[in-house]
Write a protein that holds these residues in place. Structure first.
Motif, short mmCIF file in Angstrom:
data_model
loop_
_atom_site.label_atom_id
_atom_site.label_comp_id
_atom_site.label_asym_id
_atom_site.label_seq_id
_atom_site.Cartn_x
_atom_site.Cartn_y
_atom_site.Cartn_z
N THR A 77 0.82 -1.22 0.00
CA THR A 77 0.00 0.00 0.00
C THR A 77 0.85 1.26 0.00
OG1 THR A 77 -1.76 -1.17 1.18
CG2 THR A 77 -1.82 1.24 1.23
N LYS A 78 1.91 1.27 0.76
CA LYS A 78 2.74 2.48 0.84
C LYS A 78 3.52 2.74 -0.45
CE LYS A 78 6.72 0.11 2.99
NZ LYS A 78 7.60 0.10 4.18
N HIS A 79 3.53 1.76 -1.37
CA HIS A 79 4.29 1.91 -2.60
C HIS A 79 3.42 2.10 -3.84
CE1 HIS A 79 7.86 -0.42 -0.65
NE2 HIS A 79 7.93 0.87 -0.40
N THR A 80 2.10 1.97 -3.72
CA THR A 80 1.25 2.03 -4.91
C THR A 80 1.35 3.38 -5.64
OG1 THR A 80 -0.65 2.65 -3.53
CG2 THR A 80 -0.39 0.32 -4.09
N LYS A 81 1.79 4.41 -4.95
CA LYS A 81 1.98 5.71 -5.59
C LYS A 81 3.04 5.65 -6.68
CE LYS A 81 5.26 7.19 -2.02
NZ LYS A 81 5.50 8.13 -0.90
N ARG A 82 3.83 4.59 -6.68
CA ARG A 82 4.87 4.45 -7.70
C ARG A 82 4.37 3.79 -8.99
NH1 ARG A 82 10.19 5.17 -6.79
NH2 ARG A 82 10.94 5.57 -4.68
N ARG A 83 3.16 3.30 -8.98
CA ARG A 83 2.67 2.61 -10.17
C ARG A 83 2.69 3.51 -11.39
NH1 ARG A 83 -2.44 -0.85 -7.66
NH2 ARG A 83 -1.14 -2.52 -6.75
N LEU A 84 3.02 2.90 -12.51
CA LEU A 84 3.13 3.66 -13.75
C LEU A 84 1.78 4.13 -14.27
CD1 LEU A 84 4.84 4.58 -16.24
CD2 LEU A 84 4.35 2.32 -17.22
N VAL A 85 0.79 3.24 -14.27
CA VAL A 85 -0.49 3.54 -14.94
C VAL A 85 -1.40 4.32 -14.00
CG1 VAL A 85 -2.47 2.59 -16.17
CG2 VAL A 85 -0.23 1.47 -16.35
N THR A 86 -1.43 5.61 -14.22
CA THR A 86 -2.26 6.55 -13.46
C THR A 86 -2.97 7.45 -14.45
OG1 THR A 86 -0.49 8.19 -13.38
CG2 THR A 86 -0.56 6.56 -11.58
N ALA A 87 -3.82 8.32 -13.93
CA ALA A 87 -4.50 9.28 -14.81
C ALA A 87 -3.49 10.19 -15.52
CB ALA A 87 -5.49 10.12 -13.99
N GLU A 88 -2.43 10.55 -14.82
CA GLU A 88 -1.39 11.38 -15.44
C GLU A 88 -0.72 10.63 -16.58
OE1 GLU A 88 2.79 13.68 -14.26
OE2 GLU A 88 1.80 12.39 -12.79
N PHE A 89 -0.42 9.36 -16.37
CA PHE A 89 0.20 8.57 -17.43
C PHE A 89 -0.75 8.43 -18.62
CE2 PHE A 89 0.63 4.47 -19.58
CZ PHE A 89 1.92 4.59 -20.07
N ALA A 90 -2.03 8.23 -18.36
CA ALA A 90 -3.00 8.10 -19.45
C ALA A 90 -2.98 9.34 -20.34
CB ALA A 90 -4.40 7.87 -18.89
N ALA A 91 -2.89 10.51 -19.73
CA ALA A 91 -2.85 11.75 -20.51
C ALA A 91 -1.56 11.84 -21.33
CB ALA A 91 -2.96 12.95 -19.57
N ILE A 92 -0.45 11.41 -20.74
CA ILE A 92 0.83 11.44 -21.46
C ILE A 92 0.81 10.45 -22.62
CG2 ILE A 92 3.30 10.92 -21.25
CD1 ILE A 92 3.11 11.96 -18.34
N SER A 113 -9.84 0.97 -14.49
CA SER A 113 -10.54 2.14 -13.96
C SER A 113 -9.95 3.43 -14.51
CB SER A 113 -10.47 2.13 -12.43
OG SER A 113 -11.06 3.28 -11.89
N VAL A 114 -8.62 3.51 -14.53
CA VAL A 114 -7.94 4.72 -15.02
C VAL A 114 -8.26 4.96 -16.49
CG1 VAL A 114 -5.66 5.64 -15.64
CG2 VAL A 114 -6.06 4.71 -13.35
N LEU A 115 -8.11 3.94 -17.32
CA LEU A 115 -8.34 4.12 -18.75
C LEU A 115 -9.82 4.29 -19.07
CD1 LEU A 115 -5.96 4.23 -20.72
CD2 LEU A 115 -5.38 2.93 -18.68
N GLY A 116 -10.67 3.65 -18.28
CA GLY A 116 -12.11 3.82 -18.49
C GLY A 116 -12.59 5.21 -18.18
N ALA A 117 -11.89 5.92 -17.31
CA ALA A 117 -12.27 7.28 -16.94
C ALA A 117 -11.68 8.33 -17.87
CB ALA A 117 -11.84 7.56 -15.50
N SER A 118 -10.81 7.91 -18.78
CA SER A 118 -10.14 8.87 -19.67
C SER A 118 -10.95 9.11 -20.93
CB SER A 118 -8.75 8.35 -20.05
OG SER A 118 -8.17 9.16 -21.05
N ALA A 119 -11.21 10.37 -21.24
CA ALA A 119 -11.93 10.71 -22.46
C ALA A 119 -11.06 10.50 -23.70
CB ALA A 119 -12.39 12.17 -22.41
N ASP A 120 -9.76 10.28 -23.50
CA ASP A 120 -8.84 10.11 -24.62
C ASP A 120 -8.78 8.67 -25.13
OD1 ASP A 120 -8.04 12.81 -24.59
OD2 ASP A 120 -6.59 12.40 -22.99
N PHE A 121 -9.42 7.75 -24.41
CA PHE A 121 -9.35 6.34 -24.78
C PHE A 121 -10.73 5.70 -24.76
CE2 PHE A 121 -5.01 7.11 -23.27
CZ PHE A 121 -4.27 6.50 -24.26
N GLU A 122 -10.88 4.69 -25.61
CA GLU A 122 -12.08 3.86 -25.58
C GLU A 122 -11.65 2.41 -25.58
OE1 GLU A 122 -14.17 4.97 -29.08
OE2 GLU A 122 -12.81 3.94 -30.45
#
Length: 249
Positions: A158-173, A199-208
């Motif tokens: 749990t204390k390390h999940t902030k390091r995950r690559l796939v986030t909303a910021e990554f989706a935008a990039i 969840s991240v990609l499903g919430a992004s308007a840039d992806f389907e």
């Protein structure tokens, strides 16, 4: 009271305002790996201008794919290519496309170069760098046909999940780097991370989603690696996802 100091004309630019998705580890370098870096790196490795860290990319350092690969072809990028098994297999199977492997571990890059030379994968290039910075600063916007993220570190504590690559910021990039209609392919053997990705990609308007149901079928362009076999042996289910870049306004 002392006079106030005027702000600098060019204040320091924030650098990596979120944790990176990797921890670099040093290890023994074999003679073969040394040879790879000495003899093969000029042929295979893109060495961009660096920012404040060894794996950073200086903003404004975009390369021209036509100059790097010597032609114009679909560009397929793999993040976290490891020892290169998947991307070398793909590059030799798809001579009509160009491939870029992004990795931060030098031993893996060295092995990739040695195997790429042996396989004659002349359409493959490598870069030793933090993947989001490659997508943002090294590759031009809308220049990537497919982006692969196979088995990224799940950072399961749990204390390390902030390091995950796939986030909303990554989706935008990622959306910025992909062409309209370009594909983002993901796979993981960590169920909770797979759910987060969806969840991240499903919430992004840039992806389907380019699949039906909960998960995508296994991507047949991904060679079955020792890592994937090992996960299957211990009962870890592999989950694939694939998303299409929606057209820009």
């Amino acid at each position: 009271m002392p006079d106030s100091v005027p702000p600098a004309e060019n204040p320091p630019r924030p650098f990596r305002d979120r944790p990176v998705s990797f921890v670099r580890r040093s290890g023994r370098v074999s003679e073969a790996q040394e040879r790879a870096w000495t003899e093969l790196a000029p042929r295979f490795v893109i060495d961009p201008p660096r920012d404040a860290a060894a794996t950073s990319i200086l903003p404004g350092s975009a390369v021209d794919p036509g100059e790097v690969w010597g032609r114009r072809a679909p560009l397929i990028v793999e993040i976290g290519s490891g020892q290169g098994h998947a991307i070398i297999h793909a590059a030799t199977a798809r001579p009509d496309a160009d491939f870029l492997a992004i990795e931060v571990f030098r031993a893996g890059l060295a092995r990739t170069m040695l195997d790429a030379e042996r396989a004659g994968a002349d359409n493959l290039r490598l870069v030793e760098a933090n993947a989001p910075e490659v997508l943002q600063h090294l590759l031009a916007p809308a220049s990537v046909t497919e982006l692969w993220v196979f088995f990224p570190d799940p950072w399961h504590k749990t204390k390390h999940t902030k390091r995950r690559l796939v986030t909303a910021e990554f989706a935008a990039i990622a959306a910025g780097a992909l062409v309209d209609g370009g594909m983002l392919r993901l796979a993981t053997d960590w169920e909770e991370y797979a759910v987060q990705m969806r969840s991240v990609l499903g919430a992004s308007a840039d992806f389907e989603p380019a699949f039906e149901g909960d998960w995508a079928p296994r991507f047949d362009g991904r060679v079955l690696t020792a890592f994937e076999r090992k996960g299957a042996r211990v009962g870890r289910e592999i989950r694939d996802l694939v998303y299409r870049r929606t057209p820009r306004p």
